[in-house]
Each structure stands twice: as structure tokens, then as C-alpha cells.
Design an enzyme around this catalytic site. Sequence first.
Site, PDB file in Angstrom:
ATOM      1  CG  ASN A  44      -1.998  -1.019   1.162  1.00  0.00           C
ATOM      2  OD1 ASN A  44      -2.423  -1.433   0.089  1.00  0.00           O
ATOM      3  ND2 ASN A  44      -2.460  -1.460   2.325  1.00  0.00           N
ATOM      4  CG  HIS A 122     -11.278  -1.300   6.728  1.00  0.00           C
ATOM      5  ND1 HIS A 122     -10.924  -1.254   8.068  1.00  0.00           N
ATOM      6  CD2 HIS A 122     -10.258  -1.925   6.090  1.00  0.00           C
ATOM      7  CE1 HIS A 122      -9.743  -1.820   8.230  1.00  0.00           C
ATOM      8  NE2 HIS A 122      -9.310  -2.239   7.041  1.00  0.00           N
ATOM      9  CD  GLU A 165     -13.470   1.272   2.668  1.00  0.00           C
ATOM     10  OE1 GLU A 165     -12.427   1.243   1.975  1.00  0.00           O
ATOM     11  OE2 GLU A 165     -13.920   0.264   3.252  1.00  0.00           O
ATOM     12  CB  SER A 169      -8.559  -1.244  -0.433  1.00  0.00           C
ATOM     13  OG  SER A 169      -9.034  -2.124   0.560  1.00  0.00           O
ATOM     14  CG  ASP A 194     -11.603   5.261   5.519  1.00  0.00           C
ATOM     15  OD1 ASP A 194     -10.594   5.759   4.991  1.00  0.00           O
ATOM     16  OD2 ASP A 194     -11.555   4.343   6.352  1.00  0.00           O
ATOM     17  CG  HIS A 197      -7.085   1.989   0.279  1.00  0.00           C
ATOM     18  ND1 HIS A 197      -5.948   1.218   0.231  1.00  0.00           N
ATOM     19  CD2 HIS A 197      -7.797   1.547   1.350  1.00  0.00           C
ATOM     20  CE1 HIS A 197      -5.973   0.334   1.215  1.00  0.00           C
ATOM     21  NE2 HIS A 197      -7.085   0.516   1.900  1.00  0.00           N
ATOM     22  CE  LYS A 226      -4.431   1.509   3.605  1.00  0.00           C
ATOM     23  NZ  LYS A 226      -4.438   1.653   5.078  1.00  0.00           N
TER      24      LYS A 226
END
Length: 375
Positions: A44, A122, A165, A169, A194, A197, A226
Site C-alpha cells: 500500500n 472496512h 469509503e 481497496s 474514509d 486508499h 499508505k
Amino acid sequence: MFHVKPSKPGALAFLDAALAEARGANLLRERSVAAADPRSFASNDYLGLSTRRSPAEEDAGAGASRLLGGDRPVHAELEAAAASLVGLPAALAFSSGYAANLGVLSSLAGAGDLIVSDALNHASIIDGARLSRAQVAVVPHGDVDATAAALRGRRAGTRAFVVTESYFSMDADSPDLAALRTVCDAEGAALVVDEAHALGVLGPEGRGLCAAAGVVPDVLVGTFGKAFGAAGAFVSGSETLVAWLWNRARSFVFSTGMSPLLAAAALEGIRCSMAEPQRRERVAAGARQLRSGLTSAGLEVLGHGHIVPWVLGDARRALWWAEELQSRGVAVRAVRPPSVPAGTARLRLTVTASHESADIERLVTAVLDARTSAP
């Protein structure tokens, strides 16, 4: 790597059977220690910043919680940079993204409130919602209409929070953030996004997908571990939100403050991401090359952007492919349930700024060569 040895009979003996069952289903994770590989396709470290050596002269530890003497000037600098990155008034640094999501949801929502959560959110979001004791409505992935229906169905006067998110991911896809903002405004709900990523890689100057969509969330969660190559996370929003979290987010209040050394590394990571846009450009070009190479070979990959998921279905098959590619010098990992739904085990391939075109070509070639003997 460690190997699980049967325990002596006792109160925890049930774990032996549970671990054996996981092994039999090809779902047991075992430890494998290796040197950092900047060209791993399982990393990541999207901008390739994690292996740099930071010159920061900061203390290794904060020594106490931020409330009890562990607050340092570098924390404030980092939080100001994080808030500026996402275009929001204030931010608060947490020890991890997991702690950030737990702290946000468990401190904002409570019994009698409603949290509307995307089905693929998540684990940290799921656990934060559970800890809040609020009613949780899990809606189908990316379903704006189902989100609106859940909000309209709540009791009058109930506070509501929609949590998603921005870039998932495991599927490399994104919700319609503008539509979710519209629904939240119409129904009087707060929007929590969120961006773990996405930040550093996606959106204008790497500022994330909320910025790309012109959406201002009520709460934005980001990570330093990340794209920014350090560790820890932050929650951004209004100054009132940050003051509330400072007082009520248990995962912040009752934790030792973020290491000042790590805070300095995270701050440097944000600054590097802004000063070196070529890192994002290399990621985008590499992702296009990998997606093109795999799809040209007849493989079906999901989503968009720097994460390239290749769903293989069976956990055993995903493990075979991971081991086969690793034997050919390509660092990948199989992702299996419960990280993804049953029957959707996959290789989650990530492109970083450390990858050269030749690295990606080698991966595609290895896939083509291995396919002749694949189960």
C-alpha cells in the site's frame, strides 16, 4: 513464517480445532517475514515513500496521551497539513486508521441513532458502528437509493450518519459521492467518508475523491500509512468536530499520543506528495499499463485506478496463483475471506511509484506463462 503447534488441553483448546478448520479451508494466515520490497505488488506504499530515511529530529515517543502531556508541536503541524490537504478547517491525528474509525463512529453515534453503512466498508468502520450501539443499516454496495430509503425509514428525530469509503481497496471502485451528499442533505444526515486508499494518489493533486467530486463531507478520515509512507491516521472536519473527538473519542483519549518521530515522517510524506507530482503520474501510468496488459490477455479485472483486483473465486486457486507468481519473482499475495466475501478470493495487485515499466511487464508475462498450468 511460524507454524501453529497444538496447545495443551485447557480453556483455549478450542482454538486448535478452529485453526485446523481454517487451514483445511485454505484460510489460515501464517506469518512470513521478509525484507521490504519496494517493487512488491502487494504494497500500500502507493507513492513509494515508506523506505526513505527521515532526517527528522523528534522524540521516538510522546510519553503520554495527548490530553495528559503527550501533545507536541509536530502534532499540530501535521494536523494543519492534513486539514489543508483535504480542504477542511481542522484535523486530529490518531495512532492508526482503525483507531480513527472506531473513535469517530463510537463518539458521534449512540443508542437510538442510525448508521447507514456500505456493505463493503472496512472492518474498522464495522467495528466502530458496533461500538456506538446505534442501529446499523447495511446497504448494498454503492446503492444510493437504498441509502436514501434507510434514512427515510428512521424514527423522527433520530440522528443519522452515512458512512462509506471513497475508494474501496478490494474492488477498486468508488461510490457516487455527489449523490450521497445530496441524499444526506435532503435527509439531515452526516456524511462520513474514509479516503484511506485515495489520498495522495487520486483526485486533484492527490487530494482525494471528495475533492474530485466537489463534495465536502462532514467527516473525512485519512491515513498516513499508505501513500504518505509513515503510520497513523487523521480525522478532518470542523473545529467543533475535532474538539468533540479530542474529548470523547476513546481510541484517542485513552491512547499514548502518536510518536512525534512518526508524525514528522507523515508530515514529510504529505509535503513530498505535493512537491513531487511525478510520483502520482508514475502510479497512474503503471496502473494503465497493468490493466491494459491483463485485459489484453483476456483476464477480467475490477475497478479503476492503482489497485487492480483479479477475482479468482476459490481460496485454494488464489493461493496457487500467489505462490506460482512468487516463485517467478513477482511479489503478490492472495486475499481470502473474511477480508473479501466467500467465493471471491483474489489477487489484489497494487501499482506504486516504485514500479518501473519492466516490473509490470514482468508481472504480465509471469501471469501468461503460469496460465498454461493453472488449476
